[in-house]
Write a protein that holds these residues in place. Sequence first.
Motif: not given
Length: 212
Positions: A44-52
């Motif tokens: 998976a690719l999480d774009l704009g993941c912020g604080e996770g």
Amino acid sequence: MTHIHPTQAAEFWEARYQGVERIWSGRPNPLLVREVSGLRPGTALDLGCGEGADAVWLASQGWRVTAADISRTALERAAGHAAEAGVSDRISWERHELGVTFPEGSFDLVSAQFLQSPVPWDQDGALRRAAAAVAQGGTLLIVMHAGWPSWQDEPPFDAEFPTLEGTLAALALPEESWSVETLDTVRKQSVSPEGVDGFRDDNVWRIRRTGA
């Protein structure tokens, strides 16, 4: 060595994260959970993941996650949360300004949750690169606000919100290679900082890559 000045977008997001101890709730986005729970875990690719929170949840479900954000502070916090949850070995963290650089590779799931910013940037270009990063048989999931909250009388800045069909058109995905599985506007309850009850609409696109 040449000094590279941070862009306006990088400065904005870094300042925002540094200004408070925590911005987001720490819980995964409900529409991510809704749309992904039935998928077989892979990469998976999480774009704009912020604080996770999304990356940590995906990893806890068995995904191997690459998580990207523009803010170093956000990525440091996210890595700490992953360690607390015991999933650090399933997540790699990368700093990218998505309108400029992008993670390498292809993925079974590419998730773009609320990639919206008051600072101008190439949103459509980033979403097209997100689609290009989806492996054959994989899923592109995009969730974005469809408008301001109902209680927002005076918007804090000018914003053009995406429409379901408008974003599909901007993605320019060949029909013979992609299948739209979710095209939906979801209304959620929202409360203003002053405690005024209201709602906010979010748009959801889940699209599966069926061909090369």
